[in-house]
Design a protein around this motif. Structure first.
Motif, PDB file in Angstrom:
ATOM      1  N   VAL A  50     -36.851 -36.838 -42.429  1.00  0.00           N
ATOM      2  CA  VAL A  50     -37.274 -35.729 -43.266  1.00  0.00           C
ATOM      3  C   VAL A  50     -36.364 -35.717 -44.488  1.00  0.00           C
ATOM      4  N   THR A  51     -36.950 -35.543 -45.658  1.00  0.00           N
ATOM      5  CA  THR A  51     -36.159 -35.495 -46.882  1.00  0.00           C
ATOM      6  C   THR A  51     -35.766 -34.056 -47.164  1.00  0.00           C
ATOM      7  N   LYS A  52     -34.471 -33.815 -47.190  1.00  0.00           N
ATOM      8  CA  LYS A  52     -33.930 -32.491 -47.499  1.00  0.00           C
ATOM      9  C   LYS A  52     -33.454 -32.492 -48.944  1.00  0.00           C
ATOM     10  N   ILE A  53     -33.521 -31.352 -49.579  1.00  0.00           N
ATOM     11  CA  ILE A  53     -33.061 -31.227 -50.960  1.00  0.00           C
ATOM     12  C   ILE A  53     -31.784 -30.410 -50.980  1.00  0.00           C
ATOM     13  N   PHE A  54     -30.750 -30.986 -51.587  1.00  0.00           N
ATOM     14  CA  PHE A  54     -29.454 -30.336 -51.716  1.00  0.00           C
ATOM     15  C   PHE A  54     -29.152 -30.142 -53.191  1.00  0.00           C
ATOM     16  N   LEU A  55     -28.185 -29.285 -53.470  1.00  0.00           N
ATOM     17  CA  LEU A  55     -27.756 -29.072 -54.842  1.00  0.00           C
ATOM     18  C   LEU A  55     -26.419 -29.762 -55.063  1.00  0.00           C
ATOM     19  N   ARG A  56     -26.278 -30.398 -56.223  1.00  0.00           N
ATOM     20  CA  ARG A  56     -25.040 -31.078 -56.581  1.00  0.00           C
ATOM     21  C   ARG A  56     -24.573 -30.562 -57.929  1.00  0.00           C
ATOM     22  N   TRP A  57     -23.289 -30.218 -58.017  1.00  0.00           N
ATOM     23  CA  TRP A  57     -22.702 -29.748 -59.265  1.00  0.00           C
ATOM     24  C   TRP A  57     -22.469 -30.951 -60.170  1.00  0.00           C
ATOM     25  N   TYR A  58     -23.070 -30.945 -61.348  1.00  0.00           N
ATOM     26  CA  TYR A  58     -23.043 -32.088 -62.255  1.00  0.00           C
ATOM     27  C   TYR A  58     -22.588 -31.642 -63.635  1.00  0.00           C
ATOM     28  N   CYS A  59     -21.617 -32.349 -64.198  1.00  0.00           N
ATOM     29  CA  CYS A  59     -21.102 -32.031 -65.527  1.00  0.00           C
ATOM     30  C   CYS A  59     -21.268 -33.233 -66.449  1.00  0.00           C
ATOM     31  N   GLN A  60     -21.634 -32.950 -67.711  1.00  0.00           N
ATOM     32  CA  GLN A  60     -21.749 -33.975 -68.739  1.00  0.00           C
ATOM     33  C   GLN A  60     -20.703 -33.724 -69.808  1.00  0.00           C
ATOM     34  N   GLN A  65     -15.866 -29.342 -74.703  1.00  0.00           N
ATOM     35  CA  GLN A  65     -17.139 -28.718 -74.371  1.00  0.00           C
ATOM     36  C   GLN A  65     -17.842 -29.559 -73.302  1.00  0.00           C
ATOM     37  N   LYS A  66     -18.107 -28.955 -72.186  1.00  0.00           N
ATOM     38  CA  LYS A  66     -18.843 -29.620 -71.116  1.00  0.00           C
ATOM     39  C   LYS A  66     -20.084 -28.806 -70.793  1.00  0.00           C
ATOM     40  N   TYR A  67     -21.097 -29.507 -70.369  1.00  0.00           N
ATOM     41  CA  TYR A  67     -22.312 -28.853 -69.905  1.00  0.00           C
ATOM     42  C   TYR A  67     -22.415 -29.118 -68.412  1.00  0.00           C
ATOM     43  N   CYS A  68     -22.323 -28.078 -67.618  1.00  0.00           N
ATOM     44  CA  CYS A  68     -22.369 -28.217 -66.157  1.00  0.00           C
ATOM     45  C   CYS A  68     -23.549 -27.422 -65.600  1.00  0.00           C
ATOM     46  N   THR A  69     -24.174 -27.999 -64.590  1.00  0.00           N
ATOM     47  CA  THR A  69     -25.316 -27.338 -63.957  1.00  0.00           C
ATOM     48  C   THR A  69     -25.521 -27.901 -62.552  1.00  0.00           C
ATOM     49  N   TRP A  70     -26.321 -27.209 -61.754  1.00  0.00           N
ATOM     50  CA  TRP A  70     -26.708 -27.706 -60.435  1.00  0.00           C
ATOM     51  C   TRP A  70     -27.933 -28.595 -60.598  1.00  0.00           C
ATOM     52  N   ILE A  71     -27.931 -29.779 -59.974  1.00  0.00           N
ATOM     53  CA  ILE A  71     -29.110 -30.634 -59.970  1.00  0.00           C
ATOM     54  C   ILE A  71     -29.556 -30.835 -58.524  1.00  0.00           C
ATOM     55  N   GLN A  72     -30.841 -31.067 -58.355  1.00  0.00           N
ATOM     56  CA  GLN A  72     -31.380 -31.287 -57.013  1.00  0.00           C
ATOM     57  C   GLN A  72     -31.246 -32.759 -56.624  1.00  0.00           C
ATOM     58  N   VAL A  73     -30.810 -32.987 -55.375  1.00  0.00           N
ATOM     59  CA  VAL A  73     -30.637 -34.336 -54.847  1.00  0.00           C
ATOM     60  C   VAL A  73     -31.419 -34.431 -53.540  1.00  0.00           C
ATOM     61  N   GLN A  74     -32.219 -35.487 -53.399  1.00  0.00           N
ATOM     62  CA  GLN A  74     -32.967 -35.688 -52.163  1.00  0.00           C
ATOM     63  C   GLN A  74     -32.126 -36.517 -51.199  1.00  0.00           C
ATOM     64  N   TYR A  75     -32.102 -36.098 -49.920  1.00  0.00           N
ATOM     65  CA  TYR A  75     -31.275 -36.760 -48.912  1.00  0.00           C
ATOM     66  C   TYR A  75     -32.102 -36.921 -47.637  1.00  0.00           C
ATOM     67  N   PRO A  76     -32.346 -38.159 -47.172  1.00  0.00           N
ATOM     68  CA  PRO A  76     -33.132 -38.336 -45.948  1.00  0.00           C
ATOM     69  C   PRO A  76     -32.296 -38.056 -44.689  1.00  0.00           C
ATOM     70  N   VAL A  77     -32.898 -37.351 -43.721  1.00  0.00           N
ATOM     71  CA  VAL A  77     -32.249 -37.038 -42.450  1.00  0.00           C
ATOM     72  C   VAL A  77     -33.138 -37.583 -41.334  1.00  0.00           C
ATOM     73  N   ILE A  78     -32.581 -38.453 -40.480  1.00  0.00           N
ATOM     74  CA  ILE A  78     -33.323 -39.066 -39.375  1.00  0.00           C
ATOM     75  C   ILE A  78     -33.672 -37.994 -38.347  1.00  0.00           C
ATOM     76  N   THR A  79     -34.948 -37.967 -37.940  1.00  0.00           N
ATOM     77  CA  THR A  79     -35.394 -36.979 -36.948  1.00  0.00           C
ATOM     78  C   THR A  79     -35.917 -37.615 -35.663  1.00  0.00           C
ATOM     79  N   ASP A  80     -36.250 -38.915 -35.691  1.00  0.00           N
ATOM     80  CA  ASP A  80     -36.804 -39.564 -34.509  1.00  0.00           C
ATOM     81  C   ASP A  80     -36.449 -41.045 -34.514  1.00  0.00           C
ATOM     82  N   CYS A  81     -36.161 -41.573 -33.295  1.00  0.00           N
ATOM     83  CA  CYS A  81     -35.820 -42.994 -33.141  1.00  0.00           C
ATOM     84  C   CYS A  81     -36.786 -43.673 -32.187  1.00  0.00           C
TER      85      CYS A  81
END
Length: 81
Positions: A50-60, A65-81
């Motif tokens: 299952v692909t879960k969506i997490f937030l990652r703090w990202y700065c440019q 002067q920096k621009y920082c924001t939360w970006i969405q990151v997809q992360y797969p989690v194994i549910t069945d073998c």
């Protein structure tokens, strides 16, 4: 026969670091300490995830002067073998 061929998912807590929210996730892995077939020879492999969506703090920017924001990151989690 079922006990010899059973491939359980083993869950462990994983720390993604301070830049992720939520910081800890329950990650699934296939139990592979023994063979999962009779006769022996086969091993457990991930079947479903299952692909879960997490937030990652990202700065440019490297200057004052920096621009920082939360970006969405997809992360797969194994549910069945």
């Amino acid at each position: 026969l079922w006990t010899y061929s059973f491939c359980p998912v083993v869950y462990t807590w994983k720390d993604l670091g301070v830049r992720f929210w939520p910081r800890y996730i329950k990650e699934g892995n296939c139990f592979s300490e023994r063979s999962c077939s009779f006769p022996e020879g086969m091993s457990c492999k991930p079947v479903k995830s299952v692909t879960k969506i997490f937030l990652r703090w990202y700065c440019q920017g490297f200057l004052r002067q920096k621009y920082c924001t939360w970006i969405q990151v997809q992360y797969p989690v194994i549910t069945d073998c």
